[in-house]
Design a protein around this motif. Sequence first.
Motif, PDB file in Angstrom:
ATOM      1  N   ASN A   7       0.848  -1.234  -0.071  1.00 56.30           N
ATOM      2  CA  ASN A   7      -0.128  -0.204   0.075  1.00 56.30           C
ATOM      3  C   ASN A   7       0.879   1.334   0.110  1.00 56.30           C
ATOM      4  O   ASN A   7       0.446   2.307  -0.745  1.00 56.30           O
ATOM      5  N   ALA A  11       0.839   4.129  -2.748  1.00 58.09           N
ATOM      6  CA  ALA A  11       1.103   5.679  -2.368  1.00 58.09           C
ATOM      7  C   ALA A  11       2.024   6.360  -2.930  1.00 58.09           C
ATOM      8  O   ALA A  11       1.786   7.572  -3.375  1.00 58.09           O
ATOM      9  N   SER A  15       2.823   9.707  -7.692  1.00 62.93           N
ATOM     10  CA  SER A  15       3.283  10.881  -7.282  1.00 62.93           C
ATOM     11  C   SER A  15       4.821  11.261  -7.879  1.00 62.93           C
ATOM     12  O   SER A  15       5.422  12.017  -8.548  1.00 62.93           O
ATOM     13  N   ALA A 119       0.359  15.303  -2.148  1.00 61.06           N
ATOM     14  CA  ALA A 119      -0.364  14.165  -2.653  1.00 61.06           C
ATOM     15  C   ALA A 119       0.300  12.880  -2.004  1.00 61.06           C
ATOM     16  O   ALA A 119      -0.693  11.898  -1.706  1.00 61.06           O
ATOM     17  N   GLU A 122      -0.841  12.581   1.481  1.00 56.19           N
ATOM     18  CA  GLU A 122      -2.387  12.141   1.646  1.00 56.19           C
ATOM     19  C   GLU A 122      -2.532  10.838   1.380  1.00 56.19           C
ATOM     20  O   GLU A 122      -3.254  10.191   1.952  1.00 56.19           O
ATOM     21  N   ASN A 123      -1.467  10.197   0.308  1.00 55.49           N
ATOM     22  CA  ASN A 123      -1.945   8.844  -0.002  1.00 55.49           C
ATOM     23  C   ASN A 123      -1.405   7.875   1.061  1.00 55.49           C
ATOM     24  O   ASN A 123      -2.180   6.770   1.337  1.00 55.49           O
ATOM     25  N   TYR A 126      -4.258   6.963   3.383  1.00 58.61           N
ATOM     26  CA  TYR A 126      -4.886   5.870   3.060  1.00 58.61           C
ATOM     27  C   TYR A 126      -4.305   4.409   2.749  1.00 58.61           C
ATOM     28  O   TYR A 126      -4.723   3.394   2.264  1.00 58.61           O
ATOM     29  N   SER A 127      -2.897   4.260   3.284  1.00 64.70           N
ATOM     30  CA  SER A 127      -2.229   3.092   3.123  1.00 64.70           C
ATOM     31  C   SER A 127      -2.776   2.045   4.037  1.00 64.70           C
ATOM     32  O   SER A 127      -2.266   0.672   3.692  1.00 64.70           O
ATOM     33  N   LEU A 134      -6.240   3.309  -3.087  1.00 61.79           N
ATOM     34  CA  LEU A 134      -4.901   3.823  -3.537  1.00 61.79           C
ATOM     35  C   LEU A 134      -4.750   3.840  -5.136  1.00 61.79           C
ATOM     36  O   LEU A 134      -4.404   4.900  -5.846  1.00 61.79           O
ATOM     37  N   ARG A 137      -7.127   6.671  -6.232  1.00 60.64           N
ATOM     38  CA  ARG A 137      -6.522   7.895  -5.948  1.00 60.64           C
ATOM     39  C   ARG A 137      -5.111   8.168  -6.917  1.00 60.64           C
ATOM     40  O   ARG A 137      -4.932   9.382  -7.481  1.00 60.64           O
ATOM     41  N   GLY A 138      -4.344   7.047  -7.124  1.00 59.69           N
ATOM     42  CA  GLY A 138      -3.313   7.231  -7.969  1.00 59.69           C
ATOM     43  C   GLY A 138      -3.621   7.791  -9.421  1.00 59.69           C
ATOM     44  O   GLY A 138      -3.156   8.397 -10.181  1.00 59.69           O
ATOM     45  N   VAL A 142      -4.264  12.088  -7.212  1.00 64.20           N
ATOM     46  CA  VAL A 142      -2.474  12.463  -7.626  1.00 64.20           C
ATOM     47  C   VAL A 142      -2.485  13.666  -8.847  1.00 64.20           C
ATOM     48  O   VAL A 142      -1.907  14.544  -8.583  1.00 64.20           O
TER      49      VAL A 142
END
Length: 217
Positions: A7, A11, A15, A119, A122-123, A126-127, A134, A137-138, A142
Amino acid sequence: MGFLFMNVLLAAVPSLALIAFFTRKGRLKPEFPGLVWKTYFFGFLAVIPAALAEYVLDGLAGGVAPSLRLNLIHAFLVAGLVEEGTKLLVVRVFIYRRPELNEITDGVVYTIAAGLGFAFFENILYSFGPPEVLVVRGLTAVPLHAISAGILGYYVGVSKFAERPLFGRGLLYAVLIHGCYDFLLFSDAWTAFLVIPLLLAGFAILLGLYRKALAAD
């Protein structure tokens, strides 16, 4: 432990991949890569004061009944203004007056670096959840941070050479894009799919501004 490692990797990769892309897009100078990564780190740390500010604003907005108005407050004020304002603050404090920022494109790349560091942090938050979050989000959050920061960064770069600073205009555009993204996610489920055309449009705008910056430089 293996789940958490995977994770954290999920994350980090989006980025790091985007900052590598935008760094390659920039015309590298001898001092450029190191300062870009320092800015990335400053953006990473900037999540902490941003989270505190969002916590305070969330408390102030607590009296507003769940509604369209509350979604607007959270999207544009709590998330959009605080997070984009924090990225601008990072660049203004640590980068803006340095001699390395001597082209408009520098403003774009350094501000994107701050946004992508933000970013990444932030990620990490969420790990501990499902990896699918994730991945999503990626692919969305991001890039959103890179796009909004890049548009803001164009006006940071222009401000270095203009008769009057244009930070306010850049911040306004960044908040509008960021706020629209969050507002679509906060609203009914089907509207979440509208973030895809929003991100594509934002990326097109960013590339247009970057080409304009290259021409001016």
